[in-house]
Scaffold this motif. Structure first.
Motif, PDB file in Angstrom:
ATOM      1  N   GLN A  40       0.704 -16.279  -7.791  1.00 33.73           N
ATOM      2  CA  GLN A  40      -0.254 -15.176  -7.930  1.00 33.73           C
ATOM      3  C   GLN A  40       0.479 -13.890  -8.275  1.00 33.73           C
ATOM      4  O   GLN A  40       1.689 -13.781  -8.122  1.00 33.73           O
ATOM      5  N   VAL A  41      -0.283 -12.921  -8.744  1.00 36.85           N
ATOM      6  CA  VAL A  41       0.279 -11.622  -9.094  1.00 36.85           C
ATOM      7  C   VAL A  41       0.892 -10.985  -7.844  1.00 36.85           C
ATOM      8  O   VAL A  41       0.293 -11.005  -6.767  1.00 36.85           O
ATOM      9  N   ALA A  42       2.073 -10.415  -7.988  1.00 44.18           N
ATOM     10  CA  ALA A  42       2.787  -9.824  -6.861  1.00 44.18           C
ATOM     11  C   ALA A  42       2.053  -8.600  -6.329  1.00 44.18           C
ATOM     12  O   ALA A  42       1.781  -7.662  -7.071  1.00 44.18           O
ATOM     13  N   ALA A  43       1.715  -8.630  -5.049  1.00 44.28           N
ATOM     14  CA  ALA A  43       1.097  -7.500  -4.350  1.00 44.28           C
ATOM     15  C   ALA A  43       1.349  -7.707  -2.864  1.00 44.28           C
ATOM     16  O   ALA A  43       0.987  -8.732  -2.302  1.00 44.28           O
ATOM     17  N   PHE A  44       1.981  -6.735  -2.245  1.00 46.23           N
ATOM     18  CA  PHE A  44       2.276  -6.786  -0.815  1.00 46.23           C
ATOM     19  C   PHE A  44       1.236  -5.923  -0.112  1.00 46.23           C
ATOM     20  O   PHE A  44       1.082  -4.744  -0.423  1.00 46.23           O
ATOM     21  N   THR A  45       0.494  -6.499   0.832  1.00 40.75           N
ATOM     22  CA  THR A  45      -0.603  -5.807   1.493  1.00 40.75           C
ATOM     23  C   THR A  45      -0.347  -5.716   2.987  1.00 40.75           C
ATOM     24  O   THR A  45       0.093  -6.679   3.600  1.00 40.75           O
ATOM     25  N   ALA A  46      -0.646  -4.543   3.555  1.00 35.77           N
ATOM     26  CA  ALA A  46      -0.522  -4.331   5.000  1.00 35.77           C
ATOM     27  C   ALA A  46      -1.779  -3.646   5.502  1.00 35.77           C
ATOM     28  O   ALA A  46      -2.395  -2.853   4.784  1.00 35.77           O
ATOM     29  N   TRP A 106       1.036  -2.462  -2.100  1.00 36.45           N
ATOM     30  CA  TRP A 106       2.136  -2.157  -3.010  1.00 36.45           C
ATOM     31  C   TRP A 106       2.054  -3.159  -4.145  1.00 36.45           C
ATOM     32  O   TRP A 106       2.373  -4.340  -3.955  1.00 36.45           O
ATOM     33  N   LEU A 107       1.613  -2.729  -5.316  1.00 34.56           N
ATOM     34  CA  LEU A 107       1.478  -3.610  -6.470  1.00 34.56           C
ATOM     35  C   LEU A 107       2.854  -3.903  -7.051  1.00 34.56           C
ATOM     36  O   LEU A 107       3.729  -3.039  -7.101  1.00 34.56           O
ATOM     37  N   GLY A 108       3.058  -5.144  -7.491  1.00 27.38           N
ATOM     38  CA  GLY A 108       4.323  -5.544  -8.088  1.00 27.38           C
ATOM     39  C   GLY A 108       5.414  -5.871  -7.085  1.00 27.38           C
ATOM     40  O   GLY A 108       6.549  -6.128  -7.481  1.00 27.38           O
ATOM     41  N   LEU A 123       2.506   7.495   5.783  1.00 24.04           N
ATOM     42  CA  LEU A 123       2.124   7.166   4.416  1.00 24.04           C
ATOM     43  C   LEU A 123       1.547   8.381   3.716  1.00 24.04           C
ATOM     44  O   LEU A 123       0.842   9.178   4.343  1.00 24.04           O
ATOM     45  N   GLU A 124       1.810   8.494   2.416  1.00 24.65           N
ATOM     46  CA  GLU A 124       1.210   9.554   1.615  1.00 24.65           C
ATOM     47  C   GLU A 124       0.734   8.956   0.311  1.00 24.65           C
ATOM     48  O   GLU A 124       1.471   8.228  -0.356  1.00 24.65           O
ATOM     49  N   GLY A 125      -0.513   9.234  -0.042  1.00 26.18           N
ATOM     50  CA  GLY A 125      -1.058   8.710  -1.283  1.00 26.18           C
ATOM     51  C   GLY A 125      -2.525   9.044  -1.423  1.00 26.18           C
ATOM     52  O   GLY A 125      -3.096   9.792  -0.630  1.00 26.18           O
ATOM     53  N   MET A 126      -3.125   8.467  -2.453  1.00 25.71           N
ATOM     54  CA  MET A 126      -4.547   8.678  -2.724  1.00 25.71           C
ATOM     55  C   MET A 126      -5.346   7.573  -2.055  1.00 25.71           C
ATOM     56  O   MET A 126      -5.103   6.397  -2.311  1.00 25.71           O
ATOM     57  N   VAL A 127      -6.280   7.972  -1.205  1.00 25.56           N
ATOM     58  CA  VAL A 127      -7.112   6.992  -0.515  1.00 25.56           C
ATOM     59  C   VAL A 127      -8.416   6.825  -1.273  1.00 25.56           C
ATOM     60  O   VAL A 127      -8.952   7.779  -1.849  1.00 25.56           O
ATOM     61  N   PHE A 137      -3.058   2.612  -2.723  1.00 30.50           N
ATOM     62  CA  PHE A 137      -2.203   1.801  -3.585  1.00 30.50           C
ATOM     63  C   PHE A 137      -0.879   2.526  -3.816  1.00 30.50           C
ATOM     64  O   PHE A 137      -0.853   3.721  -4.100  1.00 30.50           O
ATOM     65  N   ASN A 138       0.214   1.779  -3.720  1.00 31.27           N
ATOM     66  CA  ASN A 138       1.572   2.275  -3.977  1.00 31.27           C
ATOM     67  C   ASN A 138       1.862   3.635  -3.331  1.00 31.27           C
ATOM     68  O   ASN A 138       2.214   4.592  -4.016  1.00 31.27           O
TER      69      ASN A 138
END
Length: 150
Positions: A40-46, A106-108, A123-127, A137-138
């Motif tokens: 499957q396409v690489a994606a690490f999910t937590a 984390w895609l890829g 964590l810092e990012g767009m929710v 994401f990422n």
């Protein structure tokens, strides 16, 4: 560490106080991680929760109980499972309940060293809302603590 010019230092918010959309700085603990198969396409999910979140409820109320009233419930679905159809476009709406979990993807990536269940992260990012769950994401991340293996 010096702050960049024009940026304000903001305090990390707990997961339950996240907005539905926008840039956030949050803090929480990894509840679980998901590894995808090699085909499957690489994606690490937590899944991230607050440190004072209530303990998860067992999926099956009578699991592990021999005989008694809970034994017949062990093989059935929990009473809260909904079987109604979801309209197209409705899967991104947040349920009316409290926000207690954040999905981080984390895609890829297939794995991130140091990011395991029990790890404390900032964590810092767009929710955004994805399948009814707040998702980032990422994100930029900082490992604040690490669970020691015994």
């Amino acid at each position: 560490m010096a702050e960049a010019a024009g940026k304000k230092a903001t305090a990390a918010v707990p997961v339950r106080d996240l907005p539905d959309r926008g840039r956030v700085l949050c803090h929480g603990f990894i509840e679980s991680v998901t590894y995808v198969p090699a085909n499957q396409v690489a994606a690490f999910t937590a899944i991230v929760i607050d440190h004072d979140a209530p303990a998860p409820v067992s999926r099956f109320l009578g699991a592990g109980v021999k005989g008694g009233a809970g034994a017949e419930a062990a093989g059935s679905l929990p009473a809260t499972v909904s079987t109604h159809r979801v309209r197209p476009g409705a899967q991104r709406q947040r349920p009316a309940g409290p926000k207690d979990r954040l999905r981080v993807v984390w895609l890829g990536r297939r794995r991130i060293p140091g990011v395991d269940a029990g790890t404390e992260l900032r964590l810092e990012g767009m929710v955004t809302i994805r399948d009814g769950l707040p998702t980032i994401f990422n994100p930029r991340y900082e490992i604040l603590s690490r669970q020691e293996e015994q």
